[in-house]
Design a protein around this motif. Sequence first.
Motif, mmCIF file in Angstrom:
data_model
loop_
_atom_site.group_PDB
_atom_site.id
_atom_site.type_symbol
_atom_site.label_atom_id
_atom_site.label_comp_id
_atom_site.label_asym_id
_atom_site.label_seq_id
_atom_site.Cartn_x
_atom_site.Cartn_y
_atom_site.Cartn_z
ATOM 1 N N ALA A 1 0.848 -1.194 0.000
ATOM 2 C CA ALA A 1 0.000 0.000 0.000
ATOM 3 C C ALA A 1 0.881 1.240 0.000
ATOM 4 N N ILE A 2 0.287 2.371 -0.430
ATOM 5 C CA ILE A 2 0.999 3.644 -0.422
ATOM 6 C C ILE A 2 -0.019 4.775 -0.352
ATOM 7 N N ASP A 3 0.337 5.854 0.344
ATOM 8 C CA ASP A 3 -0.477 7.066 0.335
ATOM 9 C C ASP A 3 0.421 8.272 0.538
ATOM 10 N N ALA A 4 -0.076 9.438 0.132
ATOM 11 C CA ALA A 4 0.682 10.675 0.248
ATOM 12 C C ALA A 4 0.599 11.218 1.665
ATOM 13 N N VAL A 5 1.666 11.861 2.111
ATOM 14 C CA VAL A 5 1.670 12.546 3.396
ATOM 15 C C VAL A 5 0.997 13.897 3.216
ATOM 16 N N PRO A 6 -0.119 14.164 3.905
ATOM 17 C CA PRO A 6 -0.832 15.432 3.705
ATOM 18 C C PRO A 6 0.059 16.641 4.008
ATOM 19 N N GLY A 7 0.057 17.601 3.075
ATOM 20 C CA GLY A 7 0.794 18.827 3.268
ATOM 21 C C GLY A 7 2.285 18.742 3.017
ATOM 22 N N PHE B 1 -3.668 0.883 3.496
ATOM 23 C CA PHE B 1 -3.162 1.995 4.287
ATOM 24 C C PHE B 1 -3.639 3.291 3.657
ATOM 25 N N ALA B 2 -4.097 4.247 4.492
ATOM 26 C CA ALA B 2 -4.544 5.550 4.001
ATOM 27 C C ALA B 2 -4.228 6.615 5.030
ATOM 28 N N LEU B 3 -3.934 7.833 4.541
ATOM 29 C CA LEU B 3 -3.681 8.998 5.376
ATOM 30 C C LEU B 3 -4.593 10.129 4.942
ATOM 31 N N VAL C 1 -3.537 14.746 11.436
ATOM 32 C CA VAL C 1 -3.505 13.732 10.388
ATOM 33 C C VAL C 1 -3.897 12.400 11.006
ATOM 34 N N VAL C 2 -4.731 11.647 10.288
ATOM 35 C CA VAL C 2 -5.148 10.324 10.750
ATOM 36 C C VAL C 2 -4.674 9.275 9.749
ATOM 37 N N ALA C 3 -4.427 8.087 10.263
ATOM 38 C CA ALA C 3 -4.025 6.942 9.448
ATOM 39 C C ALA C 3 -4.999 5.802 9.678
ATOM 40 N N VAL C 4 -5.274 5.052 8.619
ATOM 41 C CA VAL C 4 -6.083 3.844 8.698
ATOM 42 C C VAL C 4 -5.322 2.735 7.986
#
Length: 313
Positions: free
Chosen positions: A96-102, A160-162, A170-173
Amino acid sequence: MIKKVISALIAGATLLAPASGDLSADDWQRVGDDITSGVSGIVVDGRHGDTVDALAVRDNKEPGQQRLVAVRYSRHAKPQVRAVEWQGEPPVDLEAIDAVPGREGEYVALASDGTAYRIRREKGTVLREDGALHRKRDTVRVIHEFRLPGISPDGNYEGFALARTARGTVVAVWADRGGDERPAKLTAATWNPATDAFGQPDSVEFSVPYPAEHVRHVSDVELSARGGLTVSSASDPGDDGPYDSALYAAGRLVARDDGEAELRLSATPDRLATFAGHKIEALACLPGSRTGILGTDDENDGGSVTTAAFCRP
């Protein structure tokens, strides 16, 4: 005692919306033709009209095999796939991959054992002061490696998600995929991008009615603008299939009075769409659009991507 909760408003993501029904194989476009070229996670990196730029991970394990690829997708042209070099020791089995907000150019990639890799990408084309384009390698380097809290040695983590809340946190799931009679386990927690530290995790078991056999109850997860969760589920009988997948509205994430994350999942999740013949392991929503991008890891049959209307602003 009933706990008072306040819904978390998640900025920059998408809400769930009903998707169309089954998609035929003609709607999918190949991004690889063998067992090393599936898509096990994806994040949207940009959009130009009908063209979507994405960064995808591959769950390879051996030296010399790709871990990351840049994908340029359009319904009207063959996808462009370009390797992204992982600097240093390559991870094993990215899922999985997601961007770091900001944080432009920063991402968190997750391996199946629960190891997270905070990475920064340097794209391969730069503009020199004289206006000429200079080609260099498209690379990522690891800023920090860490373990998700509460990881089980028997778990297999595939989602995985941010996202950033209206409060600025920031929240992670993330999800242990489960299998057949063993439910998946979704976990949520606040996450501090400055330190990579997590708040108090909240975990809930989750199962789907379809697919019914060889099932991975969660193969990826996406977080919506108002805390809604959508998950992909998939049937995986082996390297030659046949595969089936579905998308579900799984419930929502809320924030408690103390700011910690809490999951409220549906006992009867709403099936948004089914996809015969493919093992979906990756989903992401396009900002400001009902459209999301889906990626498959079809093992010996390679990987494919498509879009579907399972999101809304």
